[in-house]
Design a protein around this motif. Sequence first.
Motif, PDB file in Angstrom:
ATOM      1  N   GLN A 244       0.862  -1.184   0.000  1.00  0.00           N
ATOM      2  CA  GLN A 244       0.000   0.000   0.000  1.00  0.00           C
ATOM      3  C   GLN A 244       0.899   1.235   0.000  1.00  0.00           C
ATOM      4  O   GLN A 244       1.521   1.565   1.008  1.00  0.00           O
ATOM      5  CB  GLN A 244      -0.906  -0.024   1.231  1.00  0.00           C
ATOM      6  CG  GLN A 244      -1.967   1.050   1.264  1.00  0.00           C
ATOM      7  CD  GLN A 244      -2.999   0.783   2.345  1.00  0.00           C
ATOM      8  OE1 GLN A 244      -2.962  -0.260   3.003  1.00  0.00           O
ATOM      9  NE2 GLN A 244      -3.925   1.695   2.540  1.00  0.00           N
TER      10      GLN A 244
ATOM     11  N   PHE B 166       1.680   5.343  -0.575  1.00  0.00           N
ATOM     12  CA  PHE B 166       0.973   6.623  -0.466  1.00  0.00           C
ATOM     13  C   PHE B 166       1.960   7.752  -0.197  1.00  0.00           C
ATOM     14  O   PHE B 166       2.980   7.559   0.473  1.00  0.00           O
ATOM     15  CB  PHE B 166      -0.097   6.572   0.634  1.00  0.00           C
ATOM     16  CG  PHE B 166       0.401   6.192   2.004  1.00  0.00           C
ATOM     17  CD1 PHE B 166       0.657   7.162   2.966  1.00  0.00           C
ATOM     18  CD2 PHE B 166       0.596   4.857   2.332  1.00  0.00           C
ATOM     19  CE1 PHE B 166       1.101   6.814   4.233  1.00  0.00           C
ATOM     20  CE2 PHE B 166       1.049   4.495   3.608  1.00  0.00           C
ATOM     21  CZ  PHE B 166       1.299   5.474   4.555  1.00  0.00           C
TER      22      PHE B 166
ATOM     23  N   TYR C 107       2.725  11.047   1.775  1.00  0.00           N
ATOM     24  CA  TYR C 107       2.291  11.591   3.052  1.00  0.00           C
ATOM     25  C   TYR C 107       3.397  12.469   3.615  1.00  0.00           C
ATOM     26  O   TYR C 107       4.532  12.016   3.779  1.00  0.00           O
ATOM     27  CB  TYR C 107       1.984  10.446   4.030  1.00  0.00           C
ATOM     28  CG  TYR C 107       1.446  10.874   5.371  1.00  0.00           C
ATOM     29  CD1 TYR C 107       0.164  11.410   5.493  1.00  0.00           C
ATOM     30  CD2 TYR C 107       2.210  10.720   6.528  1.00  0.00           C
ATOM     31  CE1 TYR C 107      -0.336  11.788   6.732  1.00  0.00           C
ATOM     32  CE2 TYR C 107       1.723  11.087   7.774  1.00  0.00           C
ATOM     33  CZ  TYR C 107       0.444  11.624   7.869  1.00  0.00           C
ATOM     34  OH  TYR C 107      -0.045  12.009   9.100  1.00  0.00           O
TER      35      TYR C 107
ATOM     36  N   GLN D  14       7.183   9.472  -0.003  1.00  0.00           N
ATOM     37  CA  GLN D  14       6.480   8.274  -0.433  1.00  0.00           C
ATOM     38  C   GLN D  14       6.620   7.205   0.646  1.00  0.00           C
ATOM     39  O   GLN D  14       7.720   6.870   1.072  1.00  0.00           O
ATOM     40  CB  GLN D  14       7.060   7.760  -1.758  1.00  0.00           C
ATOM     41  CG  GLN D  14       6.338   6.552  -2.331  1.00  0.00           C
ATOM     42  CD  GLN D  14       5.043   6.929  -3.030  1.00  0.00           C
ATOM     43  OE1 GLN D  14       4.685   8.109  -3.102  1.00  0.00           O
ATOM     44  NE2 GLN D  14       4.336   5.949  -3.533  1.00  0.00           N
TER      45      GLN D  14
ATOM     46  N   HIS E 142      -2.872  13.169   1.525  1.00  0.00           N
ATOM     47  CA  HIS E 142      -2.322  11.854   1.190  1.00  0.00           C
ATOM     48  C   HIS E 142      -3.066  11.290  -0.011  1.00  0.00           C
ATOM     49  O   HIS E 142      -4.151  11.740  -0.348  1.00  0.00           O
ATOM     50  CB  HIS E 142      -2.434  10.899   2.384  1.00  0.00           C
ATOM     51  CG  HIS E 142      -3.837  10.669   2.847  1.00  0.00           C
ATOM     52  ND1 HIS E 142      -4.516  11.574   3.634  1.00  0.00           N
ATOM     53  CD2 HIS E 142      -4.714   9.661   2.607  1.00  0.00           C
ATOM     54  CE1 HIS E 142      -5.730  11.126   3.878  1.00  0.00           C
ATOM     55  NE2 HIS E 142      -5.880   9.962   3.263  1.00  0.00           N
ATOM     56  N   ASP E 143      -2.465  10.303  -0.663  1.00  0.00           N
ATOM     57  CA  ASP E 143      -3.122   9.611  -1.767  1.00  0.00           C
ATOM     58  C   ASP E 143      -3.033   8.117  -1.492  1.00  0.00           C
ATOM     59  O   ASP E 143      -2.754   7.697  -0.371  1.00  0.00           O
ATOM     60  CB  ASP E 143      -2.492   9.993  -3.108  1.00  0.00           C
ATOM     61  CG  ASP E 143      -1.013   9.638  -3.199  1.00  0.00           C
ATOM     62  OD1 ASP E 143      -0.486   8.988  -2.259  1.00  0.00           O
ATOM     63  OD2 ASP E 143      -0.374   9.994  -4.199  1.00  0.00           O
ATOM     64  N   GLY E 144      -3.255   7.281  -2.511  1.00  0.00           N
ATOM     65  CA  GLY E 144      -3.153   5.845  -2.317  1.00  0.00           C
ATOM     66  C   GLY E 144      -3.103   5.106  -3.637  1.00  0.00           C
ATOM     67  O   GLY E 144      -3.881   5.414  -4.541  1.00  0.00           O
ATOM     68  N   GLN E 145      -2.174   4.162  -3.742  1.00  0.00           N
ATOM     69  CA  GLN E 145      -2.078   3.340  -4.936  1.00  0.00           C
ATOM     70  C   GLN E 145      -1.347   2.040  -4.598  1.00  0.00           C
ATOM     71  O   GLN E 145      -0.663   1.938  -3.579  1.00  0.00           O
ATOM     72  CB  GLN E 145      -1.348   4.050  -6.070  1.00  0.00           C
ATOM     73  CG  GLN E 145       0.054   4.513  -5.751  1.00  0.00           C
ATOM     74  CD  GLN E 145       0.071   5.885  -5.115  1.00  0.00           C
ATOM     75  OE1 GLN E 145      -0.759   6.726  -5.416  1.00  0.00           O
ATOM     76  NE2 GLN E 145       1.025   6.111  -4.223  1.00  0.00           N
TER      77      GLN E 145
END
Length: 270
Positions: free
Chosen positions: A50, A52, A54, A58, A75-78
């Motif tokens: 996971q 992200f 932040y 990274q 934050h994001d998520g990929q």
Amino acid sequence: MSDHIPVSDWVKHSPTLQKMERIEAFFNGHGFTPHRHDTYAIGTTLSGVQSFQYRRCQRHSLPGNIMVLHPDEVHDGQAGTDAGFRYRMVYIEPALIQQVLGGKPLPFIEGGLSNDPRLHHAIRALLCNLDAAMEPLEEDDLIYDLAHVLDQISGQRVSRKALDFVAAERARAFIHSALDRVVTLEELSQVSGRDRWSLSRDFRALYGTSPYRYMTQRRLDLAKAMLRSGYPLAESALSAGFFDQSHMTRQFIQAYGVPPGKWLKRLKPF
């Protein structure tokens, strides 16, 4: 030719709790664009990597890692690999943490990742049996335990001035009573008995976000509930206090990283 068949993204919500939101989710690739919400997001990666962004770095959470994303932090998520990632998360309002800690600066976990065994224990209790309902007293006990663990393991942000918790709570309660109209900082100052800028500073320190973003998130909570009940986007937007559907959609993307229509399509029952 690859035999890999992409799995559709999905999000499952635990039966409704009184005070917290719990989810389990899977994302095959890109999860959500940069966004921020006014709750703590605390959870664990179940499978995959996971990844992200932040606090300008990274991060990569592996199975078993605990993530602690502070309120109002972008934050994001990929997925970090082609296998995608699955995780569980609990979203908890800073006001609930403050009810336990009594007006301290919000606990902050540097880097957004922790392997502290005390936090593992608290989160395991919160995130097991997501398909089952939780009794109110059980929920309060878990909130109490989590608040104290966060306080114990955090790198404390030192507050140079005393915070007026009572005044901030008055302002927060007033916001909840006025979601359907425009609210000014001057009104909040009058209701709380605190000057505008001291109140604004205290609110951020105690709840992790500004009064306006707090109000916006409460409107989004109402809009999400209406959308899940089958109300159209436009009606949900107006009933939740937004100017129109476009206004709600912009705020929705900023808070959750996806537009409301896509958010709805990902929802799956437990």
